[in-house]
Design an enzyme around this catalytic site. Structure first.
Site, PDB file in Angstrom:
ATOM      1  N   HIS A  85     -14.054  24.403  33.327  1.00  0.00           N
ATOM      2  CA  HIS A  85     -13.336  23.143  33.151  1.00  0.00           C
ATOM      3  C   HIS A  85     -14.280  22.054  32.645  1.00  0.00           C
ATOM      4  O   HIS A  85     -15.391  21.908  33.145  1.00  0.00           O
ATOM      5  CB  HIS A  85     -12.719  22.704  34.481  1.00  0.00           C
ATOM      6  CG  HIS A  85     -11.591  21.730  34.321  1.00  0.00           C
ATOM      7  ND1 HIS A  85     -11.778  20.423  33.896  1.00  0.00           N
ATOM      8  CD2 HIS A  85     -10.252  21.868  34.518  1.00  0.00           C
ATOM      9  CE1 HIS A  85     -10.606  19.813  33.840  1.00  0.00           C
ATOM     10  NE2 HIS A  85      -9.670  20.665  34.212  1.00  0.00           N
ATOM     11  N   GLY A 166     -20.771  -0.691  36.376  1.00  0.00           N
ATOM     12  CA  GLY A 166     -22.021   0.041  36.495  1.00  0.00           C
ATOM     13  C   GLY A 166     -22.863   0.003  35.228  1.00  0.00           C
ATOM     14  O   GLY A 166     -22.456  -0.557  34.207  1.00  0.00           O
ATOM     15  N   HIS A 171     -25.700   8.496  35.330  1.00  0.00           N
ATOM     16  CA  HIS A 171     -26.409   8.828  36.571  1.00  0.00           C
ATOM     17  C   HIS A 171     -27.100  10.178  36.363  1.00  0.00           C
ATOM     18  O   HIS A 171     -26.491  11.119  35.851  1.00  0.00           O
ATOM     19  CB  HIS A 171     -25.419   8.903  37.735  1.00  0.00           C
ATOM     20  CG  HIS A 171     -26.046   9.055  39.076  1.00  0.00           C
ATOM     21  ND1 HIS A 171     -26.595  10.246  39.503  1.00  0.00           N
ATOM     22  CD2 HIS A 171     -26.230   8.178  40.098  1.00  0.00           C
ATOM     23  CE1 HIS A 171     -27.071  10.100  40.728  1.00  0.00           C
ATOM     24  NE2 HIS A 171     -26.859   8.853  41.116  1.00  0.00           N
ATOM     25  N   PRO A 172     -28.357  10.321  36.750  1.00  0.00           N
ATOM     26  CA  PRO A 172     -29.109  11.536  36.399  1.00  0.00           C
ATOM     27  C   PRO A 172     -28.516  12.842  36.928  1.00  0.00           C
ATOM     28  O   PRO A 172     -28.654  13.885  36.277  1.00  0.00           O
ATOM     29  CB  PRO A 172     -30.499  11.285  37.003  1.00  0.00           C
ATOM     30  CG  PRO A 172     -30.342  10.140  37.946  1.00  0.00           C
ATOM     31  CD  PRO A 172     -29.206   9.334  37.438  1.00  0.00           C
ATOM     32  N   THR A 173     -27.865  12.819  38.068  1.00  0.00           N
ATOM     33  CA  THR A 173     -27.286  14.053  38.621  1.00  0.00           C
ATOM     34  C   THR A 173     -25.777  13.989  38.794  1.00  0.00           C
ATOM     35  O   THR A 173     -25.100  15.020  38.759  1.00  0.00           O
ATOM     36  CB  THR A 173     -27.907  14.388  39.999  1.00  0.00           C
ATOM     37  OG1 THR A 173     -27.729  13.253  40.874  1.00  0.00           O
ATOM     38  CG2 THR A 173     -29.392  14.699  39.860  1.00  0.00           C
ATOM     39  N   ALA A 174     -25.216  12.781  38.974  1.00  0.00           N
ATOM     40  CA  ALA A 174     -23.781  12.632  39.239  1.00  0.00           C
ATOM     41  C   ALA A 174     -22.977  12.222  38.016  1.00  0.00           C
ATOM     42  O   ALA A 174     -21.747  12.142  38.076  1.00  0.00           O
ATOM     43  CB  ALA A 174     -23.558  11.626  40.374  1.00  0.00           C
ATOM     44  N   GLY A 175     -23.650  11.934  36.901  1.00  0.00           N
ATOM     45  CA  GLY A 175     -22.950  11.630  35.665  1.00  0.00           C
ATOM     46  C   GLY A 175     -22.146  10.344  35.716  1.00  0.00           C
ATOM     47  O   GLY A 175     -22.639   9.296  36.138  1.00  0.00           O
TER      48      GLY A 175
END
Length: 301
Positions: A85, A166, A171-175
């Site tokens: 997905h 924002g 965000h580096p890991t959470a996008g």
């Protein structure tokens, strides 16, 4: 729940469908809360995705959603995430849906409050979509998500894709996350008796609105590795105007040209009874049938 003056629904989608320990941690904020009820959650390992359905009074619902988002941001690292997905965030999309005693305008307001909080608390950029969108090109979730997590690193720096809340930096890991208000949506998938993804993708392109198909239909082809088949994954964005049976029949029509059978279908999460009654009426050839003839509907009155 019947005593609540206002009932709003939220169906957050999280990018974790395989690690059951993480799934339970993400879902936990929806349990045991006053004025909030967890209705359903389902995960799909091929999609690598979790879909939660929760209802509540608007402010209580917002607080629970914010808590769950915080857990997901902490647990999910999209640099290590793969699935069928499309996804752009650890929390990919958060729709608010007015159900009873509240308006679309209230759902839009809650979505904006939630978006601001997500950016302030967790540093995750937020795009407002659907009815909450701040520009026409941001209404469609697929347009926002195009490029996914990987492509968003550069896309978010473009002026036309500056987030609504924002930093203009992924965000580096959470996008990133899309938050908005919309009509009730039915997630409806049709399974095909083949493992050829190109066929499912071609059928999806034919039946979806953007490809000249059904007006309130979004679709894409997906592989179901465990079963060795493919699927036309469909979102019906307004079942009151485009019925489920039309999507099902159109998939069958398009599949026929490839000599491929339809081997089943599934509904993800919850579905309004009216959507199923409409489809049952079609296949049974019922005349002048109404929701008032459904036993459960009369009992609930």
């Amino acid at each position: 729940m019947s005593n609540w003056s206002k009932i709003m629904e939220c169906v957050p989608n999280f990018s974790e469908g395989r690690d059951h320990a993480k799934i339970e941690q993400i879902v936990e904020p929806f349990r045991g809360k006053q004025n909030v009820k967890l209705l359903d959650y389902s995960n799909d390992e091929d999609h690598n995705r979790l879909v939660v359905t929760v209802v509540g009074e608007p402010q209580a619902l917002k607080d629970a959603v914010l808590e769950a988002i915080g857990v997901a941001v902490r647990l999910i690292d999209l640099t290590k995430h793969q699935g069928q997905h499309p996804r752009m965030g650890a929390v990919d999309v958060v729709p608010f849906i007015p159900i009873k005693g509240c308006t679309m305008e209230e759902a839009i307001e809650i979505s904006k409050e939630t978006g601001k909080e997500v950016a302030d608390r967790y540093g995750v950029p937020v795009f407002l979509y659907e009815k909450s969108a701040t520009a026409p090109h941001r209404e469609n979730l697929a347009s926002i998500r195009k490029g996914e997590f990987e492509g968003m690193a550069e896309k978010i720096k473009l002026p036309e894709w500056k987030p609504d809340f924002g930093p203009a930096e992924r965000h580096p890991t959470a996008g990133t996350v899309a938050i908005g208000a919309r009509m009730p949506l039915v997630a409806y998938n049709v399974n095909l008796g083949t493992n050829n993804l190109d066929i499912a993708t071609a059928i999806a392109k034919k039946i979806r609105f953007i490809g000249g198909g059904l007006r309130y239909c979004k679709a894409m082809g997906v592989e179901l590795h465990d079963r060795g088949i493919v699927q036309v994954s469909i979102n019906m964005t307004d079942y009151t105007k485009t019925a489920l049976y039309r999507a099902f029949e159109l998939v069958k029509v398009e599949a026929r040209r490839y000599g491929v059978p339809v081997v089943g279908s599934e509904i993800i999460g919850l579905v309004p009874m009216e959507a199923l009654i409409d489809t049952a009426s079609y296949y049974l050839g019922l005349e002048n049938f109404s929701m008032n003839q459904v036993l459960e509907t009369r009992i609930m009155e």
